[in-house]
Design an enzyme around this catalytic site. Structure first.
Site, short mmCIF file in Angstrom:
data_model
loop_
_atom_site.label_atom_id
_atom_site.label_comp_id
_atom_site.label_asym_id
_atom_site.label_seq_id
_atom_site.Cartn_x
_atom_site.Cartn_y
_atom_site.Cartn_z
N CYS A 1 -4.12 12.10 -0.70
CA CYS A 1 -2.68 12.40 -0.68
C CYS A 1 -2.41 13.75 0.00
CB CYS A 1 -2.13 12.38 -2.09
SG CYS A 1 -2.19 10.71 -2.81
N GLU B 1 2.15 9.61 -4.18
CA GLU B 1 2.40 10.52 -3.07
C GLU B 1 2.35 9.77 -1.73
OE1 GLU B 1 -0.03 12.99 -6.10
OE2 GLU B 1 0.09 10.91 -5.44
#
Length: 159
Positions: free
Chosen positions: A89, A58
């Site tokens: 993330c 991510e």
């Protein structure tokens, strides 16, 4: 929970295949994509945390997207991930300005697979909780397709 679209399922299929590719190439089985509101892929990435512990899929995808697009442009974008974004993330998603997250497998389900494996010291902090502390909304859809998402992780982690 907001109802996922056919496009959401299409991009989850792509990100699940990318997670398997990440594993096949010797990385942790995670992948992510950032997709603009018009359906164009802005960025896609696999996990590279074996060399950089912060290089989650991510974060890699968000860095690529943020280099080319402003937070205002990313507000209508969606982050697709095969697993629920961890606290780092989720924070990266928030700071990038991405307004929507769709993920396949929950952090709780991931923990069942990883156990106490030192390669994935899970933070038990759902991404919804991180986003709830922000000053702007981030839509979250997931978990979806958990059984499919588990496939790339089967036999990977030392419990």
């Amino acid at each position: 929970m907001t109802t996922p679209t056919a496009q959401d399922h299409d991009f989850l299929t792509r990100v699940l295949a990318l997670a398997q590719r990440s594993r096949d190439e010797g990385h942790h089985p995670f992948a992510a994509m950032v997709v603009a509101a018009d359906g164009s892929v802005i960025a896609e990435a696999m996990n590279a945390s074996s060399t950089d512990r912060t290089a989650h899929a991510e974060m890699n995808a968000l860095r690529m997207a943020s280099q080319r697009h402003s937070p205002a442009q990313l507000a209508g974008a969606t982050l697709y991930a095969n697993a629920e974004p961890c606290a780092m993330c989720a924070g990266g998603t928030y700071w990038s300005g991405v307004g929507r997250v769709v993920y396949a497998m929950s952090e709780a389900s991931l923990l069942q697979l990883t156990g106490s494996d030192p390669e994935n010291p899970t933070l038990s902090l759902p991404c919804r909780d991180v986003f709830a502390r922000g000053q702007r909304p981030t839509e979250v859809i997931g978990p979806l397709r958990e059984d499919e998402a588990r496939a790339a992780h089967a036999g990977f982690w030392r419990k």
